[in-house]
Design a protein around this motif. Structure first.
Motif, PDB file in Angstrom:
ATOM      1  N   LEU A 161      45.856 154.047   7.410  1.00  0.00           N
ATOM      2  CA  LEU A 161      46.352 152.986   6.535  1.00  0.00           C
ATOM      3  C   LEU A 161      46.769 151.726   7.281  1.00  0.00           C
ATOM      4  CD1 LEU A 161      48.506 154.985   3.958  1.00  0.00           C
ATOM      5  CD2 LEU A 161      46.073 154.440   3.902  1.00  0.00           C
ATOM      6  N   GLY A 162      47.143 151.848   8.537  1.00  0.00           N
ATOM      7  CA  GLY A 162      47.607 150.663   9.247  1.00  0.00           C
ATOM      8  C   GLY A 162      48.168 150.996  10.606  1.00  0.00           C
ATOM      9  N   SER A 170      51.090 148.796  19.492  1.00  0.00           N
ATOM     10  CA  SER A 170      50.948 149.417  18.173  1.00  0.00           C
ATOM     11  C   SER A 170      50.257 150.761  18.281  1.00  0.00           C
ATOM     12  CB  SER A 170      50.177 148.505  17.217  1.00  0.00           C
ATOM     13  OG  SER A 170      48.864 148.293  17.688  1.00  0.00           O
ATOM     14  N   ALA A 171      50.538 151.595  17.307  1.00  0.00           N
ATOM     15  CA  ALA A 171      49.886 152.899  17.192  1.00  0.00           C
ATOM     16  C   ALA A 171      49.360 153.030  15.774  1.00  0.00           C
ATOM     17  CB  ALA A 171      50.884 154.023  17.485  1.00  0.00           C
ATOM     18  N   ASN A 172      48.218 153.657  15.612  1.00  0.00           N
ATOM     19  CA  ASN A 172      47.652 153.860  14.276  1.00  0.00           C
ATOM     20  C   ASN A 172      48.579 154.735  13.442  1.00  0.00           C
ATOM     21  OD1 ASN A 172      45.447 152.375  15.020  1.00  0.00           O
ATOM     22  ND2 ASN A 172      44.062 154.122  15.219  1.00  0.00           N
ATOM     23  N   PHE A 173      48.772 154.335  12.201  1.00  0.00           N
ATOM     24  CA  PHE A 173      49.491 155.206  11.271  1.00  0.00           C
ATOM     25  C   PHE A 173      48.463 155.895  10.385  1.00  0.00           C
ATOM     26  CE2 PHE A 173      51.272 156.319   7.196  1.00  0.00           C
ATOM     27  CZ  PHE A 173      52.378 157.069   7.582  1.00  0.00           C
ATOM     28  N   ILE A 174      48.443 157.207  10.454  1.00  0.00           N
ATOM     29  CA  ILE A 174      47.486 158.011   9.693  1.00  0.00           C
ATOM     30  C   ILE A 174      48.265 158.937   8.768  1.00  0.00           C
ATOM     31  CG2 ILE A 174      45.608 159.689   9.854  1.00  0.00           C
ATOM     32  CD1 ILE A 174      44.976 158.465  12.618  1.00  0.00           C
ATOM     33  N   ALA A 488      58.732 155.155   8.170  1.00  0.00           N
ATOM     34  CA  ALA A 488      58.201 154.263   9.201  1.00  0.00           C
ATOM     35  C   ALA A 488      57.763 152.950   8.571  1.00  0.00           C
ATOM     36  CB  ALA A 488      57.021 154.919   9.912  1.00  0.00           C
ATOM     37  N   GLN A 489      57.966 151.873   9.303  1.00  0.00           N
ATOM     38  CA  GLN A 489      57.474 150.567   8.863  1.00  0.00           C
ATOM     39  C   GLN A 489      56.061 150.385   9.390  1.00  0.00           C
ATOM     40  OE1 GLN A 489      60.141 147.139   8.955  1.00  0.00           O
ATOM     41  NE2 GLN A 489      58.518 145.919   9.900  1.00  0.00           N
ATOM     42  N   ILE A 490      55.128 150.096   8.489  1.00  0.00           N
ATOM     43  CA  ILE A 490      53.734 149.964   8.901  1.00  0.00           C
ATOM     44  C   ILE A 490      53.158 148.631   8.433  1.00  0.00           C
ATOM     45  CG2 ILE A 490      53.428 152.469   8.819  1.00  0.00           C
ATOM     46  CD1 ILE A 490      51.726 152.104   6.321  1.00  0.00           C
ATOM     47  N   ARG A 491      52.203 148.154   9.191  1.00  0.00           N
ATOM     48  CA  ARG A 491      51.456 146.951   8.811  1.00  0.00           C
ATOM     49  C   ARG A 491      50.088 147.416   8.334  1.00  0.00           C
ATOM     50  NH1 ARG A 491      51.019 144.881  13.395  1.00  0.00           N
ATOM     51  NH2 ARG A 491      48.806 145.218  13.765  1.00  0.00           N
ATOM     52  N   ILE A 492      49.765 147.138   7.077  1.00  0.00           N
ATOM     53  CA  ILE A 492      48.523 147.627   6.471  1.00  0.00           C
ATOM     54  C   ILE A 492      47.319 147.046   7.217  1.00  0.00           C
ATOM     55  CG2 ILE A 492      47.156 147.734   4.354  1.00  0.00           C
ATOM     56  CD1 ILE A 492      49.783 149.327   4.270  1.00  0.00           C
ATOM     57  N   ARG A 493      46.362 147.894   7.499  1.00  0.00           N
ATOM     58  CA  ARG A 493      45.178 147.464   8.255  1.00  0.00           C
ATOM     59  C   ARG A 493      44.295 146.550   7.410  1.00  0.00           C
ATOM     60  NH1 ARG A 493      40.604 149.634   6.265  1.00  0.00           N
ATOM     61  NH2 ARG A 493      40.527 151.778   5.486  1.00  0.00           N
ATOM     62  N   LYS A 494      43.329 145.928   8.065  1.00  0.00           N
ATOM     63  CA  LYS A 494      42.393 145.049   7.378  1.00  0.00           C
ATOM     64  C   LYS A 494      41.428 145.867   6.534  1.00  0.00           C
ATOM     65  CE  LYS A 494      39.157 141.248   8.203  1.00  0.00           C
ATOM     66  NZ  LYS A 494      38.489 140.408   9.236  1.00  0.00           N
ATOM     67  N   ARG A 495      41.172 145.375   5.340  1.00  0.00           N
ATOM     68  CA  ARG A 495      40.247 146.074   4.442  1.00  0.00           C
ATOM     69  C   ARG A 495      38.800 145.868   4.859  1.00  0.00           C
ATOM     70  NH1 ARG A 495      41.917 145.511  -1.861  1.00  0.00           N
ATOM     71  NH2 ARG A 495      39.672 145.830  -2.032  1.00  0.00           N
ATOM     72  N   GLU A 496      37.983 146.853   4.499  1.00  0.00           N
ATOM     73  CA  GLU A 496      36.545 146.755   4.722  1.00  0.00           C
ATOM     74  C   GLU A 496      35.819 146.291   3.450  1.00  0.00           C
ATOM     75  OE1 GLU A 496      35.580 150.671   5.949  1.00  0.00           O
ATOM     76  OE2 GLU A 496      36.742 150.570   7.807  1.00  0.00           O
TER      77      GLU A 496
END
Length: 519
Positions: A161-162, A170-174, A488-496
């Motif tokens: 997700l981000g 940064s680390a990937n949030f899955i 956790a606070q996450i930054r949403i990844r870029k959409r495809e």
């Protein structure tokens, strides 16, 4: 040869941020929070994940920075005023971090303990020991964060997700797979990124081969559905539901001006048809009851009670309404069969009244859940936009809303995942919101924040206080500890996929309108 826990975590002097401290003014270590003096030259960011060493080599605390302060007596307003008035003192009140009068202290929220076992393996445990003063505070490597949160570290094991940011890295949030079956609520005020994040989630569901059906009020999912190779439908045009499964109260709502006698006859007849429809759905997965059958039931009941004329008028009203209503049909349509073969099925309902939306969504839920219980369709995820309209607070209910509520409460056992999106959680059924085990919380208005904050277990007051000010595209992910160990606070990844329609610029839209009128 054994190693100590600092070596196992790659904690070197290069990543040391400071030393735990104690002060009557700035605080001392507790079981929940630990202040530390910031080392000269270091600038730890808010939210940075850290490790706090102990006097034993096999145990450390871990947590994240939640607040900070800098004390400088030379910057006291009275001192500054005297310097200006009398033209004394240095004009450099803060020459740098090395200044002996500058003190920087930050606070770490204690999240847990990391233990090193005899085989040099790492175990995460609940906090039980009091942190010590005079111990080193180290920035933890970003690739360790998933282990602390108990989330997957590969995209094959969950939904990417981000990112989680920590110390400029940064680390990937899955999100773990299990979260979807336990239901997800996406909440936040208008324009903060809810729809964008929902698009990311849908991309991930499709990537894992999980069918999605979305009921789209604002048209946010139309482009994504096209890009993912799914099917878009428009309720009342190429997406209709059998009249026999919408429920009595909804059906009566479409037949205006029935007298009490007529209403009683229609109700008796519809109950019979409704029961037959559910039995047919259970047995064959399909429904096909011509409207003529309902009309005959009305006439039969009327004749039995000596009210043939009343029944005739009631039947004519029902027949007229059915023919004129584009949402209703006699039998199940092809979308129900195509759904199981599509990566995503999106149903646009934005042009309908809320009563009509409830009807379409409620009947669709009843059909899909009945088929899922019989294993006629695969497990799937149900996405509902503007959920507060369908599941309002205050005990308001109709047959349709009750069906949706029941599906959310029992869907987990049928391997149905539910994702609810709302900009107004305070206007939504609180029990339904609590049923959503996982919550993605964007910036909220104060009234909504009061409600949601009570559902975010394990989150500090400092973190809650910053939710209304979260930037667009940033959210707090919270769940039960067996899904995500800590919020956790996450930054949403870029959409495809493409986004839905952007928020219009009213001034520009007015200009376009006037130009079109002139031309």
């Amino acid at each position: 040869m054994g190693i100590n826990i600092k070596q196992a975590l790659s904690l070197t002097d290069h990543v040391r941020l400071g030393t735990t401290s104690s002060s009557p003014f700035l605080g001392s270590p507790t079981f929940d929070k630990v202040p530390f003096h910031v080392r000269e030259g270091r600038m730890p960011a808010l939210g940075t994940y850290v490790v706090i060493e102990r006097d034993k080599d096999e145990i450390v605390h871990y947590g994240r920075i939640i607040e900070g302060t800098e004390d400088n007596p030379r910057a006291n307003p009275s001192t500054l005023q005297q310097n200006q008035a009398y033209q004394v003192g240095s004009d450099k009140t803060r020459p740098g971090d090395r200044s002996p009068h500058v003190t920087r202290v930050m606070t770490v929220e204690v999240l847990g303990e990391i233990h090193l076992d005899s085989n040099n393996g790492i175990t995460i445990k609940e906090p039980s020991l009091l942190a010590q003063t005079g111990q080193g505070v180290y920035e933890i490597p970003a690739d360790r964060i998933p282990q602390l949160l108990n989330t997957p570290d590969t995209q094959e094991d969950g939904f990417y997700l981000g990112e989680i940011e920590s110390g400029g890295k940064s680390a990937n949030f899955i999100l773990p797979m299990e979260a979807i079956a336990r239901h997800l609520a996406v909440v936040g005020k208008t324009g903060v990124g809810k729809s964008y994040a929902t698009g990311v989630l849908i991309e991930e569901l499709v990537r894992h081969g999980i069918p999605v059906i979305a009921f789209d009020v604002l048209g946010d999912v139309i482009h994504a559905t096209e890009d993912l190779g799914g099917l878009n439908f428009r309720a009342g045009v190429n997406f209709r539901v059998p009249y026999s499964v919408i429920g009595l109260s909804e059906f009566l709502g479409f037949v205006p001006n029935l007298t009490s006698d007529q209403s009683e006859l229609v109700s008796m007849a519809y109950d019979s048809v409704f029961t037959e429809a559910l039995q047919s759905l259970e047995k064959s997965g399909k429904v096909n009851i011509p409207i003529e059958e309902l009309l005959e039931e009305i006439q039969g009941a009327a004749t039995e009670f000596g009210q043939a004329a009343v029944g005739g008028r009631a039947a004519r009203k029902v027949s007229t309404v059915f023919k004129r209503n584009p949402l209703l049909t006699s039998g199940t349509e092809s979308w129900l069969e195509e759904f199981a073969q599509q990566p995503i099925t999106n149903v646009f309902v934005g042009h309908l009244s809320q009563q009509q939306r409830n009807l379409i969504v409620g009947a669709s839920v009843r059909l899909l859940q009945a088929l899922r219980k019989r294993d006629r369709i695969p497990p799937f995820v149900f996405v509902l936009d503007e959920a507060h309209f369908f599941l309002p607070a205050g005990g308001q209910t109709t047959a349709s809303t009750q069906v949706i509520r029941e599906m959310i409460r029992t869907a987990r056992h049928d391997a149905i995942g539910v994702t609810l999106i709302t900009q107004s959680p305070a206007s939504m059924d609180k029990q339904v919101l609590l049923t959503c085990n996982t919550r993605l919380v964007f910036a909220l208005d104060p009234d909504d924040m009061k409600l949601v904050s009570g559902t975010l277990g394990g989150i500090s007051d400092e973190m809650i206080s910053r939710i209304p000010k979260l930037p667009k595209g940033t959210a707090i992910m919270s769940s039960s500890m067996d899904i995500i160990r800590h919020p956790a606070q996450i930054r949403i990844r870029k959409r495809e996929t493409r986004e839905g329609a952007p928020t219009p610029n009213i001034a520009e839209e007015v200009k376009k309108w006037r130009q079109q009128r002139i031309s």
